[in-house]
Design a protein around this motif. Structure first.
Motif, PDB file in Angstrom:
ATOM      1  N   VAL A 143       0.915  -1.211   0.142  1.00  0.00           N
ATOM      2  CA  VAL A 143      -0.087   0.087  -0.051  1.00  0.00           C
ATOM      3  C   VAL A 143       0.879   1.135   0.205  1.00  0.00           C
ATOM      4  O   VAL A 143       1.762   1.352   0.824  1.00  0.00           O
ATOM      5  N   ASN A 144       0.717   2.068  -0.745  1.00  0.00           N
ATOM      6  CA  ASN A 144       1.312   3.245  -1.151  1.00  0.00           C
ATOM      7  C   ASN A 144       2.853   3.256  -1.431  1.00  0.00           C
ATOM      8  O   ASN A 144       3.834   4.186  -0.868  1.00  0.00           O
ATOM      9  N   GLN A 145       3.309   2.490  -1.909  1.00  0.00           N
ATOM     10  CA  GLN A 145       4.783   2.125  -2.203  1.00  0.00           C
ATOM     11  C   GLN A 145       4.848   0.859  -3.263  1.00  0.00           C
ATOM     12  O   GLN A 145       3.866   0.070  -3.374  1.00  0.00           O
ATOM     13  N   VAL A 146       5.853   1.011  -3.957  1.00  0.00           N
ATOM     14  CA  VAL A 146       6.086  -0.125  -4.930  1.00  0.00           C
ATOM     15  C   VAL A 146       7.585  -0.679  -4.916  1.00  0.00           C
ATOM     16  O   VAL A 146       8.278   0.226  -4.383  1.00  0.00           O
ATOM     17  N   ILE A 147       7.901  -1.684  -5.074  1.00  0.00           N
ATOM     18  CA  ILE A 147       9.322  -2.449  -5.462  1.00  0.00           C
ATOM     19  C   ILE A 147       9.921  -2.756  -3.950  1.00  0.00           C
ATOM     20  O   ILE A 147      10.539  -3.752  -3.643  1.00  0.00           O
ATOM     21  N   HIS A 148       9.816  -1.743  -3.117  1.00  0.00           N
ATOM     22  CA  HIS A 148      10.588  -1.722  -2.052  1.00  0.00           C
ATOM     23  C   HIS A 148      10.459  -2.916  -1.029  1.00  0.00           C
ATOM     24  O   HIS A 148      11.627  -3.458  -0.347  1.00  0.00           O
ATOM     25  N   HIS A 149       9.312  -3.519  -1.105  1.00  0.00           N
ATOM     26  CA  HIS A 149       9.144  -4.864  -0.099  1.00  0.00           C
ATOM     27  C   HIS A 149       9.995  -6.030  -0.743  1.00  0.00           C
ATOM     28  O   HIS A 149      10.815  -6.819   0.188  1.00  0.00           O
ATOM     29  N   GLY A 150      10.277  -6.109  -1.987  1.00  0.00           N
ATOM     30  CA  GLY A 150      11.388  -7.190  -2.525  1.00  0.00           C
ATOM     31  C   GLY A 150      12.547  -6.883  -1.902  1.00  0.00           C
ATOM     32  O   GLY A 150      13.445  -7.830  -2.472  1.00  0.00           O
ATOM     33  N   ALA A 151      13.068  -5.581  -1.580  1.00  0.00           N
ATOM     34  CA  ALA A 151      14.386  -5.502  -1.047  1.00  0.00           C
ATOM     35  C   ALA A 151      14.576  -5.814   0.471  1.00  0.00           C
ATOM     36  O   ALA A 151      15.434  -5.378   0.945  1.00  0.00           O
ATOM     37  N   ASN A 152      13.554  -6.023   1.047  1.00  0.00           N
ATOM     38  CA  ASN A 152      13.345  -6.364   2.494  1.00  0.00           C
ATOM     39  C   ASN A 152      13.821  -7.664   3.035  1.00  0.00           C
ATOM     40  O   ASN A 152      12.867  -8.532   2.647  1.00  0.00           O
ATOM     41  N   PRO A 153      14.819  -7.994   3.577  1.00  0.00           N
ATOM     42  CA  PRO A 153      15.203  -9.399   3.680  1.00  0.00           C
ATOM     43  C   PRO A 153      14.267 -10.113   5.021  1.00  0.00           C
ATOM     44  O   PRO A 153      14.047 -11.349   5.177  1.00  0.00           O
ATOM     45  N   ARG A 154      13.557  -9.105   5.539  1.00  0.00           N
ATOM     46  CA  ARG A 154      12.401  -9.485   6.527  1.00  0.00           C
ATOM     47  C   ARG A 154      10.978 -10.013   5.990  1.00  0.00           C
ATOM     48  O   ARG A 154      10.026 -10.287   6.685  1.00  0.00           O
ATOM     49  N   VAL A 155      11.040  -9.481   4.740  1.00  0.00           N
ATOM     50  CA  VAL A 155       9.566  -9.948   3.923  1.00  0.00           C
ATOM     51  C   VAL A 155       9.708 -11.136   2.877  1.00  0.00           C
ATOM     52  O   VAL A 155      10.760 -11.114   2.155  1.00  0.00           O
ATOM     53  N   ALA A 156       8.778 -12.234   3.165  1.00  0.00           N
ATOM     54  CA  ALA A 156       9.050 -13.328   2.412  1.00  0.00           C
ATOM     55  C   ALA A 156       8.586 -12.951   1.109  1.00  0.00           C
ATOM     56  O   ALA A 156       7.822 -12.339   0.700  1.00  0.00           O
ATOM     57  N   PHE A 157       9.599 -13.391   0.010  1.00  0.00           N
ATOM     58  CA  PHE A 157       9.344 -13.166  -1.442  1.00  0.00           C
ATOM     59  C   PHE A 157       8.911 -14.520  -2.286  1.00  0.00           C
ATOM     60  O   PHE A 157       9.645 -15.347  -2.255  1.00  0.00           O
ATOM     61  N   GLY A 158       7.766 -14.442  -2.785  1.00  0.00           N
ATOM     62  CA  GLY A 158       7.457 -15.582  -3.701  1.00  0.00           C
ATOM     63  C   GLY A 158       6.134 -15.578  -4.322  1.00  0.00           C
ATOM     64  O   GLY A 158       5.675 -14.351  -4.110  1.00  0.00           O
ATOM     65  N   GLY A 159       5.759 -16.354  -4.882  1.00  0.00           N
ATOM     66  CA  GLY A 159       4.423 -16.527  -5.398  1.00  0.00           C
ATOM     67  C   GLY A 159       3.282 -17.621  -5.092  1.00  0.00           C
ATOM     68  O   GLY A 159       3.712 -18.434  -4.265  1.00  0.00           O
ATOM     69  N   VAL A 160       2.081 -17.368  -5.523  1.00  0.00           N
ATOM     70  CA  VAL A 160       1.168 -18.388  -5.343  1.00  0.00           C
ATOM     71  C   VAL A 160       0.242 -18.462  -6.724  1.00  0.00           C
ATOM     72  O   VAL A 160       0.205 -17.735  -7.517  1.00  0.00           O
ATOM     73  N   GLY A 161       0.144 -19.941  -7.071  1.00  0.00           N
ATOM     74  CA  GLY A 161      -0.802 -20.289  -8.255  1.00  0.00           C
ATOM     75  C   GLY A 161       0.096 -19.862  -9.540  1.00  0.00           C
ATOM     76  O   GLY A 161       1.294 -20.384  -9.568  1.00  0.00           O
ATOM     77  N   ARG A 162      -0.480 -18.999 -10.302  1.00  0.00           N
ATOM     78  CA  ARG A 162       0.194 -18.527 -11.605  1.00  0.00           C
ATOM     79  C   ARG A 162       1.492 -17.957 -11.293  1.00  0.00           C
ATOM     80  O   ARG A 162       2.279 -17.707 -12.333  1.00  0.00           O
ATOM     81  N   SER A 163       1.657 -17.180 -10.134  1.00  0.00           N
ATOM     82  CA  SER A 163       2.929 -16.464  -9.967  1.00  0.00           C
ATOM     83  C   SER A 163       4.109 -17.357  -9.327  1.00  0.00           C
ATOM     84  O   SER A 163       5.018 -16.813  -8.882  1.00  0.00           O
ATOM     85  N   GLY A 164       3.824 -18.743  -8.981  1.00  0.00           N
ATOM     86  CA  GLY A 164       4.983 -19.375  -8.477  1.00  0.00           C
ATOM     87  C   GLY A 164       4.500 -20.249  -7.378  1.00  0.00           C
ATOM     88  O   GLY A 164       3.029 -20.273  -7.067  1.00  0.00           O
ATOM     89  N   GLN A 165       5.294 -21.099  -6.500  1.00  0.00           N
ATOM     90  CA  GLN A 165       5.198 -21.718  -5.557  1.00  0.00           C
ATOM     91  C   GLN A 165       6.332 -21.618  -4.402  1.00  0.00           C
ATOM     92  O   GLN A 165       7.466 -21.898  -5.073  1.00  0.00           O
ATOM     93  N   GLY A 166       6.115 -21.402  -3.183  1.00  0.00           N
ATOM     94  CA  GLY A 166       7.240 -21.092  -2.315  1.00  0.00           C
ATOM     95  C   GLY A 166       7.767 -19.807  -2.373  1.00  0.00           C
ATOM     96  O   GLY A 166       7.627 -18.972  -3.434  1.00  0.00           O
ATOM     97  N   SER A 167       8.281 -19.461  -1.145  1.00  0.00           N
ATOM     98  CA  SER A 167       9.036 -18.132  -0.981  1.00  0.00           C
ATOM     99  C   SER A 167      10.438 -18.331  -0.477  1.00  0.00           C
ATOM    100  O   SER A 167      10.855 -19.355   0.311  1.00  0.00           O
ATOM    101  N   TYR A 168      11.241 -17.176  -0.574  1.00  0.00           N
ATOM    102  CA  TYR A 168      12.433 -17.061  -0.005  1.00  0.00           C
ATOM    103  C   TYR A 168      12.716 -15.586   0.461  1.00  0.00           C
ATOM    104  O   TYR A 168      11.831 -14.865   0.563  1.00  0.00           O
TER     105      TYR A 168
END
Length: 453
Positions: free
Chosen positions: A381-406
């Motif tokens: 909400v009210n921000q783009v991209i930055h969550h992907g640079a945070n090591p405390r935020v799980a990065f991954g997909g569900v369904g068509r965007s993938g499976q599993g997070s890292y």
């Protein structure tokens, strides 16, 4: 790979201290050869040095720092002890590495997306083989040489080659496969791994909707969106794919987008050193075809010899167009007006299981509505991209965007499995649990089930 398998016995799993040392060696490699990696990224994609350092090298260094600091805590065994009728049970659960991990990485962030999953794999105690993309040859070759000089092949190695090399690698008996790329290739990797019952983690992207409601409009918000969309010439898996704008602020939004594009890249973005290029010819041709599926409001200039496509804004997208169905993955931003947020979500125009959903709003009900609708692992909400640079935020997909997070602890968990040591200490022989059973046995079980089982 054979040397890695020879070290694949559980007793050979590295200690936490050894894993930290390996990660620190990787960090030192990145620092010592920073200039060489930046030059390789320029050679592959004309990546501006600021973007290359910020979203490739700095992200990796921050991830290593976070993992090294937290690894001992994550690795600590979980213990419990409980008395049962006739015995006491002791449980010790710990995370164990899978063993030999294959990482297949894409071309858009060829350094970061090759080494980020490798960091998680090493942190969990695995050995790692990396297959970088052939579409980023300078970075891939440099990575192969630097990893080869820094690590013994039984710890980490890089194998370069084309799609046939990747296909050959996925046919080998790895213990886990990690793939980042397109959906069709991801399906093929998953199917091939399934023949050997090899677990797979898939990061596949998707159409990341960006919704701007009537309360979320501001010049600052538009600059965030434009920056996130055209970063790396739009070739970012978590970039805003399509912008949905409330009709009350539609024209103002288009005007602010034009101002932001001029502010960022000037009147001649081709001459601007802060604007990247498309990675390869085939993707360039695909983007040109997508550009025909709407009216070009801004941009539209291109140069095939330079693999250049100007930051482009499309309006008046016809219903059913492929640009509304396929991930764009380039510097083309469709801007679509909507009247009512609930109607927009009910129309299923917004992909529910994209990698991320973006919403610019101060309206609490709208924020809750989007959070409830989406199946993505992240709603930003009210921000783009930055969550992907945070090591405390799980990065991954569900369904068509993938499976599993890292990333961070999520990566440590994804590249390991829980192994439990269970031990019983008997102090009383209980014969009633053995056959032949009686009605009295059943009554005892019903009454004392918590202590018996």
């Amino acid at each position: 790979m054979q040397k890695q398998r020879e070290r694949g016995l559980p007793s050979a799993a590295p200690t936490v201290k050894e894993r930290q040392k390996t990660l620190l060696r990787l960090k030192r490699m990145l620092i010592d050869h920073e200039e060489a990696f930046l030059n390789a990224l320029v050679a592959d994609m004309r990546r501006p040095a600021f973007e290359a350092f910020s979203f490739e090298i700095a992200l990796l260094l921050n991830e290593i720092d976070h993992v090294c600091k937290s690894l001992r805590k994550w690795s600590r065994p979980r213990r419990s002890c409980q008395f049962k009728f006739g015995y006491m049970e002791a449980i010790r659960a710990r995370r164990s590495p899978y063993g030999n991990v294959l990482v297949i990485s894409p071309w858009n962030y060829p350094l970061q997306l090759a080494l980020m999953p490798a960091i998680s794999a090493i942190a969990a105690g695995n050995r790692c083989v990396i297959k970088p993309s052939e579409y980023a040859p300078a970075t891939s070759e440099l990575l192969r040489r630097m990893v080869g000089r820094t690590f013994p092949p039984e710890v980490m190695m890089v194998v370069t080659g084309d799609a046939q090399t990747a296909k050959l690698l996925t046919s080998l008996p790895f213990d886990l496969v990690f793939f980042t790329g397109g959906q069709e290739t991801g399906k093929a990797v998953s199917q091939q791994a399934a023949e050997q019952l090899t677990p797979v983690i898939l990061e596949l992207g998707g159409k990341n909707a960006c919704i701007l409601d009537e309360t979320g409009f501001s010049p600052a918000a538009i600059r965030e969106i434009v920056w996130g969309k055209f970063l790396n010439a739009g070739q970012t898996c978590i970039a805003p794919d399509t912008l949905f704008v409330h009709e009350s602020v539609y024209e103002r939004t288009l005007s602010e987008i034009s101002s932001a594009l001029t502010e960022f890249y000037g009147d001649a973005p081709k001459e601007n050193e802060d604007y990247a290029r498309i990675c390869h010819v085939r993707h360039f041709q695909k983007l040109l075809q997508l550009m025909t599926q709407g009216n070009i409001r801004f941009g539209g200039a291109c140069d095939a010899d330079d693999l250049f496509i100007a930051p482009t804004v499309l309006t008046d997208i016809p219903p059913g167009s492929s640009i509304g169905q396929e991930e764009i993955f380039g510097p083309i931003l469709p801007v679509i007006p909507y009247r009512d947020l609930e109607e927009l979500l009910d129309s299923k125009t917004v992909q529910r299981d994209a990698l991320v959903a973006y919403l610019f709003s101060t309206h609490k009900q709208h924020i809750q509505l989007v959070r409830h609708y989406m199946r993505s692992t992240t709603v930003s909400v009210n921000q783009v991209i930055h969550h992907g640079a945070n090591p405390r935020v799980a990065f991954g997909g569900v369904g068509r965007s993938g499976q599993g997070s890292y990333h961070g602890q999520a990566g440590f968990l994804a590249f390991s499995y829980e192994q439990t040591d269970y031990r019983a200490y008997r102090y009383l022989h209980v014969s009633d649990k053995f056959p032949p059973y009686s009605r009295q046995n059943m009554q005892i079980v019903r009454r004392f089930r918590k202590w018996l089982l």
